[in-house]
Write an enzyme that holds these catalytic residues in place. Structure first.
Site, PDB file in Angstrom:
ATOM      1  N   ARG A  80       0.826  -1.197  -0.124  1.00 43.66           N
ATOM      2  CA  ARG A  80      -0.016  -0.217  -0.048  1.00 43.66           C
ATOM      3  C   ARG A  80       0.832   1.357  -0.131  1.00 43.66           C
ATOM      4  O   ARG A  80       1.641   1.121   0.873  1.00 43.66           O
ATOM      5  CB  ARG A  80      -0.784   0.072   1.338  1.00 43.66           C
ATOM      6  CG  ARG A  80      -1.988  -0.789   1.373  1.00 43.66           C
ATOM      7  CD  ARG A  80      -3.138  -0.500   2.326  1.00 43.66           C
ATOM      8  NE  ARG A  80      -2.585  -0.140   3.746  1.00 43.66           N
ATOM      9  CZ  ARG A  80      -3.242   0.376   4.633  1.00 43.66           C
ATOM     10  NH1 ARG A  80      -4.451   0.378   4.490  1.00 43.66           N
ATOM     11  NH2 ARG A  80      -2.871   0.720   5.823  1.00 43.66           N
ATOM     12  N   THR A 139      -1.430   7.399  -0.532  1.00 49.96           N
ATOM     13  CA  THR A 139      -2.810   7.098  -1.149  1.00 49.96           C
ATOM     14  C   THR A 139      -3.491   6.011  -0.635  1.00 49.96           C
ATOM     15  O   THR A 139      -4.952   5.998  -0.695  1.00 49.96           O
ATOM     16  CB  THR A 139      -2.636   7.115  -2.740  1.00 49.96           C
ATOM     17  OG1 THR A 139      -1.888   5.749  -2.771  1.00 49.96           O
ATOM     18  CG2 THR A 139      -1.761   8.053  -3.250  1.00 49.96           C
ATOM     19  N   ASP A 170       0.614  -3.373  12.567  1.00 50.31           N
ATOM     20  CA  ASP A 170       1.186  -4.026  11.092  1.00 50.31           C
ATOM     21  C   ASP A 170       1.559  -5.338  10.943  1.00 50.31           C
ATOM     22  O   ASP A 170       2.543  -5.943  11.566  1.00 50.31           O
ATOM     23  CB  ASP A 170       2.252  -2.994  10.775  1.00 50.31           C
ATOM     24  CG  ASP A 170       2.511  -3.223   9.174  1.00 50.31           C
ATOM     25  OD1 ASP A 170       2.982  -4.178   8.823  1.00 50.31           O
ATOM     26  OD2 ASP A 170       2.777  -2.156   8.580  1.00 50.31           O
ATOM     27  N   ASP A 210       4.991  -6.176   9.577  1.00 49.79           N
ATOM     28  CA  ASP A 210       6.173  -5.984  10.432  1.00 49.79           C
ATOM     29  C   ASP A 210       6.082  -6.761  11.811  1.00 49.79           C
ATOM     30  O   ASP A 210       6.989  -7.306  12.298  1.00 49.79           O
ATOM     31  CB  ASP A 210       5.964  -4.353  11.023  1.00 49.79           C
ATOM     32  CG  ASP A 210       6.196  -3.476   9.922  1.00 49.79           C
ATOM     33  OD1 ASP A 210       7.027  -3.773   8.899  1.00 49.79           O
ATOM     34  OD2 ASP A 210       6.090  -2.325  10.092  1.00 49.79           O
TER      35      ASP A 210
HETATM   36  C1  PRP Z   1      -0.994  -4.734   4.276  1.00 52.55           C
HETATM   37  C2  PRP Z   1      -1.936  -6.019   4.311  1.00 52.55           C
HETATM   38  C3  PRP Z   1      -2.759  -6.067   3.250  1.00 52.55           C
HETATM   39  C4  PRP Z   1      -3.003  -4.428   3.144  1.00 52.55           C
HETATM   40  C5  PRP Z   1      -4.196  -4.299   3.491  1.00 52.55           C
HETATM   41  O1  PRP Z   1       0.040  -5.060   3.275  1.00 52.55           O
HETATM   42  O2  PRP Z   1      -0.957  -7.271   4.371  1.00 52.55           O
HETATM   43  O3  PRP Z   1      -2.222  -6.429   1.908  1.00 52.55           O
HETATM   44  O4  PRP Z   1      -2.059  -3.959   3.745  1.00 52.55           O
HETATM   45  O5  PRP Z   1      -4.638  -2.926   3.155  1.00 52.55           O
HETATM   46  P1  PRP Z   1      -5.895  -2.433   2.240  1.00 52.55           P
HETATM   47  O6  PRP Z   1      -7.120  -3.449   2.453  1.00 52.55           O
HETATM   48  O7  PRP Z   1      -6.011  -1.020   2.673  1.00 52.55           O
HETATM   49  O8  PRP Z   1      -5.232  -2.629   0.822  1.00 52.55           O
HETATM   50  P2  PRP Z   1       1.145  -3.758   3.359  1.00 52.55           P
HETATM   51  O9  PRP Z   1       0.692  -2.862   2.500  1.00 52.55           O
HETATM   52  O10 PRP Z   1       1.448  -3.412   4.801  1.00 52.55           O
HETATM   53  O11 PRP Z   1       2.301  -4.674   2.900  1.00 52.55           O
HETATM   54  P3  PRP Z   1       3.192  -5.684   3.582  1.00 52.55           P
HETATM   55  O12 PRP Z   1       2.515  -7.024   3.510  1.00 52.55           O
HETATM   56  O13 PRP Z   1       4.434  -5.953   2.810  1.00 52.55           O
HETATM   57  O14 PRP Z   1       3.539  -5.171   5.151  1.00 52.55           O
HETATM   58  N1  URA Z   2      -2.167  -3.430   7.033  1.00 54.28           N
HETATM   59  C1  URA Z   2      -1.843  -3.732   8.468  1.00 54.28           C
HETATM   60  O1  URA Z   2      -0.768  -4.536   8.611  1.00 54.28           O
HETATM   61  N2  URA Z   2      -2.493  -3.408   9.454  1.00 54.28           N
HETATM   62  C2  URA Z   2      -3.544  -2.893   9.279  1.00 54.28           C
HETATM   63  O2  URA Z   2      -4.108  -2.429  10.405  1.00 54.28           O
HETATM   64  C3  URA Z   2      -3.839  -2.300   8.021  1.00 54.28           C
HETATM   65  C4  URA Z   2      -3.183  -2.610   6.836  1.00 54.28           C
END
Ligand code: PRP
Ligand code: URA
Length: 208
Positions: free
Chosen positions: A103, A107, A199, A202
């Protein structure tokens, strides 16, 4: 809400509470993600199609069943990776297709960075694995990719969802059932689920 399933199982509720706890360390967090993913998959796959086969026990031959649909597991990188093992253990013949999306912090729109699907859809059911359904942008983009690829049946298996993410995914893909461990109240200004678990990437990988 039609087509949205929040697990009623006490084991899921217990494990979700441990997962939310900010003092849960990455090793325990990964273990819980794996276990919850397996429990949710058990519930989400109750309609898989079987066909009959004969099976010979040490004593006799009898009618048995085997899965007739070819299943694809589609973890959304990174956080979905932690769900794969628990689900794959239940269905070792499944294929695993990775989709990389992150994400954009400003945005909140998904940015695609990895997709290694073969040219033709080689599975008939896809289970999307991603712990978090926040705005729903990542899930919608993933279902778009899978449908363009030719998959007819798609299910979303997550751990926590916000109402906004459910609404978004259902508006774009009402045919995709959503299976989660819990539905939270809302999103904060940075698009994080509240109260949530932080997160998910993380916390699994010890980053951030
Ligand atoms: C997180 C999560 C989803 C997304 C959800 O990924 O694992 O893929 O955010 O958010 P949304 O419903 O608003 O799209 P992130 O972008 O943090 O990437 P990561 O898994 O690499 O940490
Ligand atoms: N992605 C995450 O990892 N946590 C949230 O709460 C939303 C998006």
């Amino acid at each position: 809400m039609d087509n949205v399933f929040s697990s009623p199982h006490p084991l899921v509720a217990h494990k979700l509470t441990l997962l939310r706890d900010k003092n849960t360390d990455p090793k325990k967090f990964r273990e819980l993600v794996r276990e919850i993913a397996a429990l949710l998959t058990y519930e989400a796959t109750s309609d898989l199609v079987l066909y009959h086969i004969d099976v010979t026990t040490p004593l006799a031959t009898t009618r048995g069943n085997t899965l007739s649909e070819k299943i694809g597991l589609v973890p959304i990188l990174r956080a979905g990776l932690g769900m794969v093992e628990g689900v794959w253990n239940l269905m070792p013949s499944a294929e695993v297709w990775h989709i990389g999306l992150y994400r954009d912090e400003n945005t909140l729109k998904p940015v695609a960075y990895y997709n290694k699907l073969p040219t033709e859809a080689s599975v008939s059911v896809c289970l999307i694995l991603d712990p978090m359904l926040a705005t729903g942008g990542s899930a919608v983009a993933t279902v778009d990719i899978l449908k363009r690829w030719g998959v007819r049946k798609v299910k979303f298996i997550g751990i926590l969802a916000a109402p906004q993410g459910i609404e978004n995914l259902q508006a774009h893909h009402p045919d995709v059932p959503i299976h989660v461990a819990g539905i939270d109240e809302t999103l904060n200004q940075r698009g994080y689920i509240l109260p949530g678990l932080g997160d998910a990437g993380d916390r699994q990988f010890g980053t951030g």
